[in-house]
Design a protein around this motif. Structure first.
Motif, PDB file in Angstrom:
ATOM      1  N   TRP A  89      -6.312 -20.271   6.995  1.00  0.00           N
ATOM      2  CA  TRP A  89      -6.111 -18.648   7.098  1.00  0.00           C
ATOM      3  C   TRP A  89      -4.662 -19.098   8.250  1.00  0.00           C
ATOM      4  O   TRP A  89      -3.319 -18.664   7.935  1.00  0.00           O
ATOM      5  N   SER A  90      -3.996 -20.408   9.130  1.00  0.00           N
ATOM      6  CA  SER A  90      -3.428 -21.048   9.343  1.00  0.00           C
ATOM      7  C   SER A  90      -1.711 -21.310   8.950  1.00  0.00           C
ATOM      8  O   SER A  90      -0.625 -20.713   8.613  1.00  0.00           O
ATOM      9  N   ALA A  93      -0.697 -17.862   7.161  1.00  0.00           N
ATOM     10  CA  ALA A  93       0.126 -17.152   8.016  1.00  0.00           C
ATOM     11  C   ALA A  93       1.619 -18.117   8.110  1.00  0.00           C
ATOM     12  O   ALA A  93       2.073 -16.849   8.382  1.00  0.00           O
ATOM     13  N   ASP A 101      -2.605 -15.667  12.011  1.00  0.00           N
ATOM     14  CA  ASP A 101      -3.732 -16.377  11.454  1.00  0.00           C
ATOM     15  C   ASP A 101      -5.327 -15.296  11.693  1.00  0.00           C
ATOM     16  O   ASP A 101      -5.900 -14.790  10.822  1.00  0.00           O
ATOM     17  N   LYS A 105      -6.739 -13.656   8.833  1.00  0.00           N
ATOM     18  CA  LYS A 105      -7.927 -14.027   8.910  1.00  0.00           C
ATOM     19  C   LYS A 105      -9.052 -12.368   9.045  1.00  0.00           C
ATOM     20  O   LYS A 105     -10.532 -11.828   7.828  1.00  0.00           O
TER      21      LYS A 105
END
Length: 307
Positions: A89-90, A93, A101, A105
């Motif tokens: 997710w990071s 992002a 993130d 998510k």
DNA sequence: AACTTCATCAACCGCGCCAGC
DNA sequence: TGCTGGCGCGGTTGATGAAGT
């Protein structure tokens, strides 16, 4: 050994933040910066652990956060990057400015995952669930697809390795992207191709499915430019190029190129232009993580870098 | 109107990585 | 070289409001 819990001190507050706490945190960071998160609560006069403060800041209070509904373009970027990166997710992002993130998510888990499932696409593998249905030409298709998936996996692993390297450098502000890179929010033609085209890991065939999936029907309305008429035949067929289609790269040797990956997007039925657009866009995104002036580690066959 | 179920999302938790000692 | 603390990440939980019965 066991690490000491972050909030072992009794009396530290948990749960939802009050506007007063928000204001304390906000004004402290505006004045002093966050510095050490662990030390921040005491200095800011907050009965919270540093971790909680960091989370509140990064996910909610940061001034450069865009809140509200995700646009269709953002949805597409998330889906494509998830196909490429998985639950990173990071990393995802970083390609969606002003989104956190955590927000991505949550949006994935509550909206996109269900949407893909409803479309018959496995949200984990991004493959159509209909793949299991063998047809008359199913064997050759499967074989070609496996070949394709191997290339895809190779590119993906390459991207992961690059992201790991990138994360090591992330303590310093990231350099501006090189001019050739298609940044997601720029709505460049290559990005448009990226967000408009079906993931090559999915074998959903539009020609055989009159009910165009919701997302794609939205996306198709954006189609402009040279790839605009490209959905006339089954996209899954177009992406299934075998390694034997490799021409100019026949004698290419990965070992000569510091581990670079070559993705073969050529196709036997002559409909490969859309593939190239797709892969170019994907690979631009992948390679955009590379440090400036470094050669791309993932590239299209036929576009090999000079040795 | 009351109750139940579902959807959403902010926040927490535990783990792994890494720098500093 | 091993230990420790700090930080960031991804998974999960739980509070809340909306929708359905």
């Amino acid at each position: 050994m066991g690490r000491s819990p972050c909030c072992e001190k009794v009396g530290l507050k948990k749960g939802p933040w009050t506007p007063e706490e928000d204001q304390k945190l906000l004004s402290y960071i505006e004045e002093h910066g966050h510095g050490s998160w662990r030390a921040l609560p005491g200095k800011a006069g907050l009965q919270r652990c540093g971790k909680s403060c960091r989370l509140r800041w990064t996910n909610y209070l940061r001034p450069d956060i865009k809140r509200g509904k995700f646009s269709m373009q953002e949805e597409q970027i998330i889906i494509q990057l998830h196909a490429l990166l998985g639950n990173r997710w990071s990393a995802i992002a970083t390609h969606l400015p002003k989104r956190t993130d955590n927000e991505i998510k949550n949006y994935w888990n509550t909206h996109l995952k269900k949407q893909l499932a409803k479309m018959g696409i496995d949200p984990v593998t991004h493959k159509s669930k209909n793949d299991a249905l063998a047809t008359a030409d199913g064997h050759s298709r499967s074989a070609a697809n496996l070949n394709h998936m191997a290339q895809w996996e190779s590119a993906r692993l390459e991207a992961e390795a690059r992201l790991v390297r990138e994360s090591k450098l992330r303590s310093t502000p990231p350099p501006p992207p090189p001019p050739h890179v298609a940044m997601p929010m720029a709505a460049s033609p290559s990005l448009q191709a990226l967000v408009d085209l079906e993931s090559p890991t999915s074998t959903l065939s539009f020609s055989e499915n009159n009910t165009m999936p919701q997302i794609m029907s939205k996306a198709s309305s954006w189609l402009t430019g040279p790839i605009g008429g490209g959905f006339g035949h089954g996209f899954s067929g177009m992406i299934m190029g075998g390694a034997n289609q490799r021409n100019s790269t026949e004698d290419y040797d990965d070992s000569d190129n510091a581990g670079g990956s070559c993705v073969d997007v050529e196709d036997g039925d002559g409909g490969g232009e859309e593939n190239k657009n797709y892969w170019s866009s994907i690979l631009n995104l992948v390679n955009s993580s590379s440090p400036p002036n470094s050669p791309p580690s993932v590239f299209l066959c036929g576009q090999l870098p000079e040795p």
